[in-house]
Scaffold this motif. Structure first.
Motif, PDB file in Angstrom:
ATOM      1  N   PRO A   1     -16.623   3.739  22.447  1.00 45.68           N
ATOM      2  CA  PRO A   1     -16.782   2.656  23.210  1.00 45.68           C
ATOM      3  C   PRO A   1     -15.835   1.615  23.044  1.00 45.68           C
ATOM      4  N   TYR A   2     -15.206   1.388  22.014  1.00 48.61           N
ATOM      5  CA  TYR A   2     -13.980   0.331  21.882  1.00 48.61           C
ATOM      6  C   TYR A   2     -12.750   1.344  22.747  1.00 48.61           C
TER       7      TYR A   2
ATOM      8  N   GLU B   1     -12.763   3.053  25.247  1.00 49.53           N
ATOM      9  CA  GLU B   1     -13.449   2.908  26.752  1.00 49.53           C
ATOM     10  C   GLU B   1     -13.105   1.471  27.204  1.00 49.53           C
ATOM     11  N   VAL B   2     -13.385   0.512  26.303  1.00 58.77           N
ATOM     12  CA  VAL B   2     -13.219  -0.925  26.748  1.00 58.77           C
ATOM     13  C   VAL B   2     -11.803  -1.430  26.866  1.00 58.77           C
TER      14      VAL B   2
ATOM     15  N   TRP C   1      -8.896   0.500  27.585  1.00 58.48           N
ATOM     16  CA  TRP C   1      -8.314   1.283  28.413  1.00 58.48           C
ATOM     17  C   TRP C   1      -7.818   0.605  29.618  1.00 58.48           C
ATOM     18  N   PRO C   2      -9.128  -0.098  30.315  1.00 56.05           N
ATOM     19  CA  PRO C   2      -8.707  -0.554  31.619  1.00 56.05           C
ATOM     20  C   PRO C   2      -8.375  -2.141  31.480  1.00 56.05           C
ATOM     21  N   MET C   3      -7.911  -2.457  30.256  1.00 57.09           N
ATOM     22  CA  MET C   3      -7.518  -4.075  30.099  1.00 57.09           C
ATOM     23  C   MET C   3      -6.651  -4.450  30.866  1.00 57.09           C
TER      24      MET C   3
ATOM     25  N   LEU D   1      -5.723  -4.083  33.857  1.00 57.70           N
ATOM     26  CA  LEU D   1      -6.265  -4.089  35.102  1.00 57.70           C
ATOM     27  C   LEU D   1      -7.462  -5.280  35.367  1.00 57.70           C
ATOM     28  N   TYR D   2      -8.163  -5.228  34.234  1.00 58.97           N
ATOM     29  CA  TYR D   2      -9.239  -6.169  34.023  1.00 58.97           C
ATOM     30  C   TYR D   2      -8.741  -7.641  34.107  1.00 58.97           C
TER      31      TYR D   2
END
Lengths: 83, 92
Positions: free
Chosen positions: B33-34, B36-37, B39-41, B43-44
């Motif tokens: 989960p970490y 997955e969170v 990776w798009p940082m 863009l987020y």
């Protein structure tokens, strides 16, 4: 006081950006920690779209800016003087 | 060290940390989960900055105030200027 229309437009922008931020935050940050059979997953697209959709939005934004610039420059073209 | 070099250094540290976590370069085997969170940082952060800008613009549009005194003063100055120009012979 800003006019009624201005206030309505401004407030709707604020609400829209808050909704977008909340949805995107839950999508990117909360969802990986939620089990895959929880009912919350029904309301969200697969995770790949959380990268693809902002990419498409950025492309559309750049297209709009480019089209706007092109239209303005086309309108302001001056014919060359003939000597 | 110039400001540019300091900024580049800070940015490259952040990018290195992000790449380390997203692509598991040191084989730390963090929980899924970490990763997955993380990776798009980038863009987020970009999307949340865009939302913040939109909300600020909307809020300032909604709370933009009229300035009555400045408006009156401006109207009077326009009248004065018109009179002055008329006296000097400019036809309005």
């Amino acid at each position: 006081m800003a006019t009624r229309v201005d206030q309505a437009v401004g407030m709707s922008l604020v609400v829209f950006s808050l909704l977008l931020f909340t949805y995107y935050s839950v999508w990117v940050i909360v969802l990986p920690f939620v089990e895959s059979d929880h009912v919350l997953h029904i309301y969200f697209l697969p995770r790949e779209y959380s990268v693809i959709l902002p990419g498409i939005a950025a492309v559309i934004l750049l297209l709009c800016i480019g089209a706007f610039t092109a239209v303005i420059m086309w309108k302001h073209r001056k014919p060359k003087k003939v000597d | 060290m110039t400001k540019l070099l300091q900024w580049l250094f800070g940015v490259s540290l952040v990018v290195a940390g992000w790449a380390l976590v997203s692509f598991d370069l040191l084989d730390l085997k963090l929980p899924q989960p970490y990763r997955e969170v993380a990776w798009p940082m980038p863009l987020y952060l970009l999307v949340s900055f865009g939302c913040y800008s939109l909300a600020t613009v909307g809020y300032r549009v909604a709370t933009f105030n009229d300035c009555e005194e400045a408006a009156k003063e401006l109207q009077e100055q326009i009248k004065e200027a018109r009179e002055d120009l008329r006296k000097r012979g400019l036809k309005m």
